[in-house]
Every structure is written in structure tokens, then in C-alpha cells.
Design a protein around this motif. Structure first.
Motif, PDB file in Angstrom:
ATOM      1  N   PHE A  18       0.838  -1.205   0.000  1.00 15.46           N
ATOM      2  CA  PHE A  18       0.000   0.000   0.000  1.00 15.46           C
ATOM      3  C   PHE A  18       0.871   1.254   0.000  1.00 15.46           C
ATOM      4  N   LEU A  19       1.850   1.290   0.876  1.00 15.88           N
ATOM      5  CA  LEU A  19       2.734   2.460   0.955  1.00 15.88           C
ATOM      6  C   LEU A  19       3.453   2.711  -0.360  1.00 15.88           C
ATOM      7  N   GLY A  20       3.853   1.634  -1.020  1.00 12.65           N
ATOM      8  CA  GLY A  20       4.574   1.771  -2.277  1.00 12.65           C
ATOM      9  C   GLY A  20       3.760   2.418  -3.387  1.00 12.65           C
ATOM     10  N   LYS A  21       2.434   2.356  -3.291  1.00  8.78           N
ATOM     11  CA  LYS A  21       1.560   2.926  -4.317  1.00  8.78           C
ATOM     12  C   LYS A  21       1.241   4.404  -4.105  1.00  8.78           C
ATOM     13  N   LEU A  22       1.546   4.927  -2.930  1.00 15.90           N
ATOM     14  CA  LEU A  22       1.149   6.295  -2.610  1.00 15.90           C
ATOM     15  C   LEU A  22       2.000   7.329  -3.332  1.00 15.90           C
ATOM     16  N   LYS A  23       1.387   8.466  -3.624  1.00 17.96           N
ATOM     17  CA  LYS A  23       2.083   9.592  -4.251  1.00 17.96           C
ATOM     18  C   LYS A  23       2.538  10.525  -3.139  1.00 17.96           C
ATOM     19  N   LEU A  24       3.827  10.443  -2.816  1.00 18.58           N
ATOM     20  CA  LEU A  24       4.395  11.256  -1.739  1.00 18.58           C
ATOM     21  C   LEU A  24       5.662  11.938  -2.218  1.00 18.58           C
ATOM     22  N   LYS A  25       5.996  13.058  -1.557  1.00 12.78           N
ATOM     23  CA  LYS A  25       7.192  13.822  -1.917  1.00 12.78           C
ATOM     24  C   LYS A  25       8.068  14.030  -0.689  1.00 12.78           C
ATOM     25  N   GLY A  26       9.310  14.378  -0.961  1.00  9.31           N
ATOM     26  CA  GLY A  26      10.232  14.853   0.058  1.00  9.31           C
ATOM     27  C   GLY A  26      10.377  13.944   1.267  1.00  9.31           C
ATOM     28  N   LYS A  27      10.321  14.572   2.433  1.00  9.55           N
ATOM     29  CA  LYS A  27      10.554  13.852   3.691  1.00  9.55           C
ATOM     30  C   LYS A  27       9.510  12.762   3.912  1.00  9.55           C
ATOM     31  N   ALA A  28       8.280  12.989   3.475  1.00  5.86           N
ATOM     32  CA  ALA A  28       7.236  11.963   3.611  1.00  5.86           C
ATOM     33  C   ALA A  28       7.590  10.735   2.780  1.00  5.86           C
ATOM     34  N   SER A  29       8.118  10.946   1.589  1.00  3.77           N
ATOM     35  CA  SER A  29       8.548   9.834   0.747  1.00  3.77           C
ATOM     36  C   SER A  29       9.713   9.086   1.389  1.00  3.77           C
ATOM     37  N   ARG A  30      10.616   9.831   1.994  1.00  5.05           N
ATOM     38  CA  ARG A  30      11.739   9.190   2.695  1.00  5.05           C
ATOM     39  C   ARG A  30      11.249   8.405   3.901  1.00  5.05           C
ATOM     40  N   GLY A  31      10.250   8.925   4.607  1.00  5.57           N
ATOM     41  CA  GLY A  31       9.658   8.197   5.724  1.00  5.57           C
ATOM     42  C   GLY A  31       9.011   6.902   5.256  1.00  5.57           C
ATOM     43  N   ARG A  32       8.331   6.979   4.122  1.00  5.35           N
ATOM     44  CA  ARG A  32       7.730   5.776   3.542  1.00  5.35           C
ATOM     45  C   ARG A  32       8.804   4.748   3.240  1.00  5.35           C
ATOM     46  N   THR A  33       9.903   5.177   2.624  1.00  8.17           N
ATOM     47  CA  THR A  33      10.988   4.263   2.265  1.00  8.17           C
ATOM     48  C   THR A  33      11.577   3.594   3.499  1.00  8.17           C
ATOM     49  N   LYS A  34      11.779   4.371   4.563  1.00  7.63           N
ATOM     50  CA  LYS A  34      12.304   3.814   5.816  1.00  7.63           C
ATOM     51  C   LYS A  34      11.313   2.811   6.405  1.00  7.63           C
ATOM     52  N   LEU A  35      10.021   3.142   6.385  1.00  9.04           N
ATOM     53  CA  LEU A  35       9.021   2.243   6.941  1.00  9.04           C
ATOM     54  C   LEU A  35       8.937   0.957   6.124  1.00  9.04           C
ATOM     55  N   ALA A 109       6.636  13.281   9.138  1.00  5.28           N
ATOM     56  CA  ALA A 109       6.319  13.841   7.817  1.00  5.28           C
ATOM     57  C   ALA A 109       5.396  12.894   7.049  1.00  5.28           C
ATOM     58  N   LEU A 110       5.639  11.592   7.157  1.00  2.00           N
ATOM     59  CA  LEU A 110       4.768  10.605   6.521  1.00  2.00           C
ATOM     60  C   LEU A 110       3.364  10.679   7.115  1.00  2.00           C
ATOM     61  N   TYR A 111       3.276  10.751   8.422  1.00  2.00           N
ATOM     62  CA  TYR A 111       1.981  10.868   9.099  1.00  2.00           C
ATOM     63  C   TYR A 111       1.237  12.125   8.628  1.00  2.00           C
ATOM     64  N   ASP A 112       1.940  13.257   8.605  1.00  3.80           N
ATOM     65  CA  ASP A 112       1.303  14.511   8.165  1.00  3.80           C
ATOM     66  C   ASP A 112       0.824  14.413   6.723  1.00  3.80           C
ATOM     67  N   ALA A 113       1.638  13.801   5.859  1.00  2.00           N
ATOM     68  CA  ALA A 113       1.257  13.658   4.447  1.00  2.00           C
ATOM     69  C   ALA A 113       0.066  12.718   4.294  1.00  2.00           C
ATOM     70  N   LEU A 114       0.051  11.638   5.048  1.00  2.00           N
ATOM     71  CA  LEU A 114      -1.081  10.715   4.982  1.00  2.00           C
ATOM     72  C   LEU A 114      -2.339  11.348   5.550  1.00  2.00           C
ATOM     73  N   ASN A 115      -2.194  12.137   6.596  1.00  2.00           N
ATOM     74  CA  ASN A 115      -3.335  12.808   7.206  1.00  2.00           C
ATOM     75  C   ASN A 115      -3.974  13.800   6.228  1.00  2.00           C
TER      76      ASN A 115
END
Length: 145
Positions: A18-35, A109-115
Motif C-alpha cells: 500500500f505504501l509503495g503505491k502512494l504519491k508522496l514527496k520529500g521527507k514523507a517519501s523518505r519516511g515511507r521508504t524507511k518504513l 512527515a509521513l503521518y502529516d502527508a497521509l493525514n
């Protein structure tokens, strides 16, 4: 304060996908990658645990390899298949705890972007979103209070 996400073993791969399909940028994208990396590590542990549970139920040859017939492993005792399945279901329902304190700013940042995520989610994606948001909120909502 230690920050953790708790998911059932069975949810590790779906959440990562699911995370891999999301459209995210910057720090949120980096948070996704770490997660995703942390989810992959936990899933590797889960798969190793699955093999430990499964191994005693199967026949082995004299070299210690599992015996196969018709592309399936051969049970030592065919009447124990239900026991094996119950153990595997129980393992799938066990919690995998992911500690992420060192990545807290990226996960925030990932949480804020998802919110604030503006794309529509449906079906399994909506369920996975809710599951992940509940876990992230457990860590970040407390900071806001």
C-alpha cells in the motif's frame, strides 16, 4: 520516548505494498521508504518463524531437505495438517512491533502527508490506510495534545 508501530504479521506485506503505491514527496517519501524497509525486515523474521513452525510437520530426506510430491511438501502425519494450519494462523495474527524512534522526523512527515492525503482510497487500501494511521496517530497525536 520510544515510538513503535504494531501490526499483525499478516499485515506487513499489504501495508508495505500500500505504501509503495502512494504519491508522496520529500521527507514523507523518505519516511515511507524507511518504513517499507522496516516492514521488510519484520516480514523476513515472520517468514523465518513460519519455516520454524512448518519444518517439524514435513518429511525430510537423508540430507535434511523436505520431501516433495506433486510440487508440495509431504506431511509426516497427514492428520496433523489442521494443527499446522492453526499454528500458522496464530503466527499470522501475532503482533510485529516496529521501533522507529530514530526515524521519528521522517515518520512524522509521513503521518502529516497521509493525514492530508487528497487521493481517494477504496477497499483494501482504505482499510490499510486506517490501520496505518491508527498506529501513527498513537505516536504523534500525543505530541500535539
Amino acid at each position: 520516548m520510544t515510538k513503535t508501530i504494531k501490526l499483525q504479521n499478516a499485515d506487513l506485506v499489504p501495508v508495505g505494498n500500500f505504501l509503495g503505491k502512494l504519491k508522496l514527496k520529500g521527507k514523507a517519501s523518505r519516511g515511507r521508504t524507511k518504513l517499507i524497509k522496516l516492514l521488510e525486515d519484520k516480514n523476513k523474521e515472520y517468514n523465518e518463524d513460519r519455516e520454524e513452525v512448518r519444518d517439524p510437520y514435513f518429511e525430510h530426506d537423508d540430507k535434511g531437505k523436505r520431501v516433495t510430491k506433486d510440487n508440495a511438501y509431504v506431511l509426516k502425519d497427514p492428520t496433523k495438517g489442521a494443527d499446522l494450519n492453526k499454528e500458522l494462523v496464530d503466527l499470522a495474527k501475532e503482533d510485529a512491533v516496529i521501533e522507529f524512534t530514530e526515524y521519528s522526523d521522517k515518520f512524522r512527515a509521513l503521518y502529516d502527508a497521509l493525514n492530508a492525503y487528497s487521493y481517494e482510497l477504496a477497499d483494501a487500501d482504505a482499510t490499510l490506510y486506517d490501520l496505518l494511521m491508527d498506529e501513527l496517530e498513537n505516536n504523534f497525536k500525543k505530541e500535539n495534545d
